[in-house]
Design a protein around this motif. Structure first.
Motif, PDB file in Angstrom:
ATOM      1  N   HIS A 127       0.069   4.147   0.837  1.00  0.00           N
ATOM      2  CA  HIS A 127      -0.281   5.087   1.893  1.00  0.00           C
ATOM      3  C   HIS A 127       0.196   4.624   3.262  1.00  0.00           C
ATOM      4  O   HIS A 127       0.689   5.408   4.042  1.00  0.00           O
ATOM      5  CB  HIS A 127      -1.799   5.317   1.921  1.00  0.00           C
ATOM      6  CG  HIS A 127      -2.321   5.896   0.645  1.00  0.00           C
ATOM      7  ND1 HIS A 127      -2.138   7.210   0.307  1.00  0.00           N
ATOM      8  CD2 HIS A 127      -2.994   5.322  -0.388  1.00  0.00           C
ATOM      9  CE1 HIS A 127      -2.688   7.430  -0.886  1.00  0.00           C
ATOM     10  NE2 HIS A 127      -3.217   6.301  -1.319  1.00  0.00           N
ATOM     11  N   CYS A 128       0.020   3.345   3.569  1.00  0.00           N
ATOM     12  CA  CYS A 128       0.357   2.885   4.920  1.00  0.00           C
ATOM     13  C   CYS A 128       1.414   1.781   4.913  1.00  0.00           C
ATOM     14  O   CYS A 128       1.738   1.241   5.957  1.00  0.00           O
ATOM     15  CB  CYS A 128      -0.902   2.410   5.652  1.00  0.00           C
ATOM     16  SG  CYS A 128      -1.674   0.973   4.913  1.00  0.00           S
ATOM     17  N   CYS A 166      -7.209   1.981   3.221  1.00  0.00           N
ATOM     18  CA  CYS A 166      -6.947   3.312   2.670  1.00  0.00           C
ATOM     19  C   CYS A 166      -7.948   3.644   1.572  1.00  0.00           C
ATOM     20  O   CYS A 166      -8.343   4.792   1.414  1.00  0.00           O
ATOM     21  CB  CYS A 166      -5.526   3.391   2.129  1.00  0.00           C
ATOM     22  SG  CYS A 166      -4.294   3.318   3.433  1.00  0.00           S
ATOM     23  N   CYS A 219       0.846  -1.194   0.000  1.00  0.00           N
ATOM     24  CA  CYS A 219       0.000   0.000   0.000  1.00  0.00           C
ATOM     25  C   CYS A 219       0.884   1.246   0.000  1.00  0.00           C
ATOM     26  O   CYS A 219       1.800   1.366   0.808  1.00  0.00           O
ATOM     27  CB  CYS A 219      -0.918   0.008   1.214  1.00  0.00           C
ATOM     28  SG  CYS A 219      -1.931   1.505   1.304  1.00  0.00           S
ATOM     29  N   VAL A 248       1.432  -1.231   4.151  1.00  0.00           N
ATOM     30  CA  VAL A 248       1.047  -2.586   4.504  1.00  0.00           C
ATOM     31  C   VAL A 248       1.204  -3.473   3.259  1.00  0.00           C
ATOM     32  O   VAL A 248       1.026  -3.016   2.131  1.00  0.00           O
ATOM     33  CB  VAL A 248      -0.406  -2.639   5.047  1.00  0.00           C
ATOM     34  CG1 VAL A 248      -1.438  -2.622   3.941  1.00  0.00           C
ATOM     35  CG2 VAL A 248      -0.615  -3.848   5.929  1.00  0.00           C
ATOM     36  N   CYS A 255      -4.422  -0.389  -0.208  1.00  0.00           N
ATOM     37  CA  CYS A 255      -5.103  -1.436   0.540  1.00  0.00           C
ATOM     38  C   CYS A 255      -6.564  -1.044   0.746  1.00  0.00           C
ATOM     39  O   CYS A 255      -6.949   0.101   0.505  1.00  0.00           O
ATOM     40  CB  CYS A 255      -4.401  -1.679   1.873  1.00  0.00           C
ATOM     41  SG  CYS A 255      -4.607  -0.353   3.072  1.00  0.00           S
TER      42      CYS A 255
HETATM   43 ZN   LIG Z   1      -3.148   1.355   3.216  1.00  0.00          ZN
END
Ligand SMILES: [Zn+2]
Length: 76
Positions: free
Chosen positions: A9-10, A58, A7, A12, A55
């Motif tokens: 953004h995070c 997000c 992901c 993961v 993900c």
């Molecule tokens: Zn994410």
């Protein structure tokens, strides 16, 4: 050829794919623009590929707050 989907953004790990056909066409990368490829796909020194994706968490967050995506683009 191992492809990790992470992901953007995070960070993961969304999934891992073992792909024999590692050509851009085999992976569907030819559907992306050159710019998208450069921002989404990272070729690691150990021969694996990391694809920046999103993900579910997000994705949901972005659906709830449409400005979230703009904000993220701005930071980059
Ligand atoms: Zn994410």
């Amino acid at each position: 050829m191992t492809i990790h989907y992470v992901c953007r953004h995070c960070d993961v790990q969304v999934g891992t794919l073992n792909q024999n056909d590692c050509s851009a066409e085999g992976l569907g990368f030819h559907q992306l623009t050159q710019e998208e490829r450069q921002s989404m796909i990272e070729y690691k020194q150990d021969g694996t590929i990391t694809v920046k994706t999103i993900c579910e968490d997000c994705h949901d967050a972005m659906e709830r707050t449409p400005s979230y995506h703009e904000l993220d683009t701005f930071i980059q």
